[in-house]
Design a protein around this motif. Structure first.
Motif, mmCIF file in Angstrom:
data_model
loop_
_atom_site.group_PDB
_atom_site.id
_atom_site.type_symbol
_atom_site.label_atom_id
_atom_site.label_comp_id
_atom_site.label_asym_id
_atom_site.label_seq_id
_atom_site.Cartn_x
_atom_site.Cartn_y
_atom_site.Cartn_z
ATOM 1 N N LEU A 156 0.811 -1.131 0.010
ATOM 2 C CA LEU A 156 -0.006 -0.004 0.114
ATOM 3 C C LEU A 156 0.865 1.222 -0.005
ATOM 4 O O LEU A 156 1.812 1.320 0.792
ATOM 5 N N VAL A 157 0.375 2.235 -0.980
ATOM 6 C CA VAL A 157 1.005 3.648 -0.865
ATOM 7 C C VAL A 157 -0.085 4.604 -0.388
ATOM 8 O O VAL A 157 -0.977 4.503 -0.954
ATOM 9 N N CYS A 158 0.318 5.157 0.783
ATOM 10 C CA CYS A 158 -0.494 6.178 1.375
ATOM 11 C C CYS A 158 0.050 7.517 0.988
ATOM 12 O O CYS A 158 1.060 7.837 1.620
ATOM 13 N N PHE A 159 -0.776 8.247 0.345
ATOM 14 C CA PHE A 159 -0.304 9.636 -0.051
ATOM 15 C C PHE A 159 -1.077 10.543 0.907
ATOM 16 O O PHE A 159 -1.796 10.693 1.553
ATOM 17 N N ALA B 126 0.427 7.784 -8.291
ATOM 18 C CA ALA B 126 -0.399 6.544 -7.920
ATOM 19 C C ALA B 126 -0.567 5.660 -9.096
ATOM 20 O O ALA B 126 -0.941 4.266 -8.581
ATOM 21 N N GLU B 127 -0.533 6.249 -10.182
ATOM 22 C CA GLU B 127 -0.761 5.486 -11.476
ATOM 23 C C GLU B 127 0.564 4.403 -11.644
ATOM 24 O O GLU B 127 0.465 3.275 -11.717
ATOM 25 N N LEU B 128 1.673 4.969 -11.193
ATOM 26 C CA LEU B 128 2.817 4.283 -11.122
ATOM 27 C C LEU B 128 2.737 3.041 -10.086
ATOM 28 O O LEU B 128 3.283 1.975 -10.368
ATOM 29 N N GLY C 158 1.849 -2.926 -8.521
ATOM 30 C CA GLY C 158 1.021 -3.907 -7.837
ATOM 31 C C GLY C 158 0.790 -3.267 -6.379
ATOM 32 O O GLY C 158 0.564 -4.092 -5.604
ATOM 33 N N PHE C 159 0.831 -1.905 -5.904
ATOM 34 C CA PHE C 159 0.607 -1.311 -4.695
ATOM 35 C C PHE C 159 -0.933 -1.014 -4.856
ATOM 36 O O PHE C 159 -1.534 -0.469 -5.768
ATOM 37 N N GLU C 160 -1.788 -1.165 -3.910
ATOM 38 C CA GLU C 160 -2.814 -0.506 -3.802
ATOM 39 C C GLU C 160 -2.319 1.199 -3.121
ATOM 40 O O GLU C 160 -1.534 1.292 -2.908
ATOM 41 N N VAL C 161 -3.573 1.850 -3.415
ATOM 42 C CA VAL C 161 -3.231 3.482 -3.212
ATOM 43 C C VAL C 161 -4.380 3.944 -2.353
ATOM 44 O O VAL C 161 -5.729 3.566 -2.709
ATOM 45 N N MET C 162 -4.134 4.738 -1.664
ATOM 46 C CA MET C 162 -4.911 5.693 -0.878
ATOM 47 C C MET C 162 -4.426 6.984 -0.701
ATOM 48 O O MET C 162 -3.210 7.181 -0.667
ATOM 49 N N SER C 163 -5.489 8.178 -0.688
ATOM 50 C CA SER C 163 -4.938 9.530 -0.757
ATOM 51 C C SER C 163 -5.911 10.271 0.098
ATOM 52 O O SER C 163 -7.179 10.717 -0.633
ATOM 53 N N LEU D 107 4.729 5.347 2.825
ATOM 54 C CA LEU D 107 4.271 6.771 2.909
ATOM 55 C C LEU D 107 4.762 7.864 1.877
ATOM 56 O O LEU D 107 5.941 8.028 1.997
ATOM 57 N N ALA D 108 4.053 8.486 1.378
ATOM 58 C CA ALA D 108 4.424 9.582 0.556
ATOM 59 C C ALA D 108 3.811 10.878 0.580
ATOM 60 O O ALA D 108 2.386 10.717 0.723
ATOM 61 N N GLY D 109 4.433 12.033 0.792
ATOM 62 C CA GLY D 109 3.770 13.145 0.979
ATOM 63 C C GLY D 109 4.632 14.462 0.421
ATOM 64 O O GLY D 109 5.663 14.445 0.316
ATOM 65 N N SER D 110 3.814 15.464 0.134
ATOM 66 C CA SER D 110 3.991 16.537 -0.789
ATOM 67 C C SER D 110 4.005 17.657 0.261
ATOM 68 O O SER D 110 2.607 18.161 0.612
#
Length: 172
Positions: A10-13, A30-32, A37-42, A70-73
Motif C-alpha cells: 500500500l502507498v498512502c499519499f 498513484a498510477e505508477l 502492484g500497490f494499492e493506493v489511498m490518498s 508513506l508519500a507526502g508533498s
C-alpha cells in the motif's frame, strides 16, 4: 478500501496544504504504484490547515499493509514523516517536505532506512536546507533538482525516483 484492514502492498499519499488528494503529482505517482502492484489511498485533508490535525487524521485511518509506503508533498511531507513512528512504514517518499517550521518543528521519529526526498533548488515556500537537515539526521536519500516548490515541471523525474523506491520496497 478499509484502511485498517491489512493489505499486501500500500502507498498512502498525503497532499499539501493548498492542493487536494488527487493533484498532478499524486495522480501520476498513484498510477505508477498501481502498475507496480500497490494499492493506493490518498485521504482528503482539506478540512484543516493544521498539520498536526492532519497527522492525527492519518493515524486514525490506521493504514496497514505487509509493505507500507508513506508519500507526502509539502505539508503532506510533514504529515507522512510525523506518522512514521506510529505506522512504521517500509519506505518514505517526501516531495518538498514542510519540515522544521516554527510551531511544528518536532523531529520526526521512526523514519525507515529506505527514505527518499526530492526538493527543488528554487523552492520559495520551503527552503531546500530543511530537506538537507532531515536527510542528514535520518541518512535519507536526497535529490535536489532544478524546480520550484510544486515540482510539477519535473514530474517525470519524480516519477522515475518514486518508481525506483517502489522497486526497492518490492525487492525487500
Amino acid at each position: 478500501m478499509n484502511a485498517s484492514a491489512a493489505t499486501g502492498d500500500l502507498v498512502c499519499f498525503a497532499h499539501g496544504k493548498e492542493s487536494g488528494p488527487w493533484g498532478l503529482k499524486i495522480t501520476r505517482l498513484a498510477e505508477l504504484a498501481r502498475r507496480s502492484g500497490f494499492e493506493v489511498m490518498s485521504p482528503d485533508y482539506r478540512q484543516t490547515q493544521d498539520p498536526d490535525e492532519r497527522v492525527a487524521m492519518l493515524l486514525a485511518l490506521r493504514p496497514r499493509a505487509r509493505r507500507l509506503v508513506l508519500a507526502g508533498s509539502s505539508m503532506g511531507g510533514y504529515v507522512s514523516a510525523m506518522a512514521c513512528a506510529t505506522l512504521q512504514p517500509q519506505a518514505l517518499f517526501l516531495m518538498a517536505p514542510a519540515l522544521y517550521f516554527p510551531g511544528w518543528d518536532a523531529e520526526p521519529q521512526g523514519i525507515p532506512p529506505l527514505s527518499c526526498i526530492v526538493h527543488g533548488w528554487h523552492d520559495d515556500v520551503v527552503p531546500p536546507e530543511r530537506s538537507l537537515r532531515f536527510a542528514q539526521r535520518h541518512r535519507a536519500e536526497l535529490h535536489l533538482i532544478d524546480a520550484e516548490h510544486t515540482l510539477n515541471a519535473r514530474i517525470e523525474l519524480i516519477a522515475m525516483l518514486f518508481a525506483g523506491l517502489l522497486d526497492r520496497v518490492r525487492a525487500d
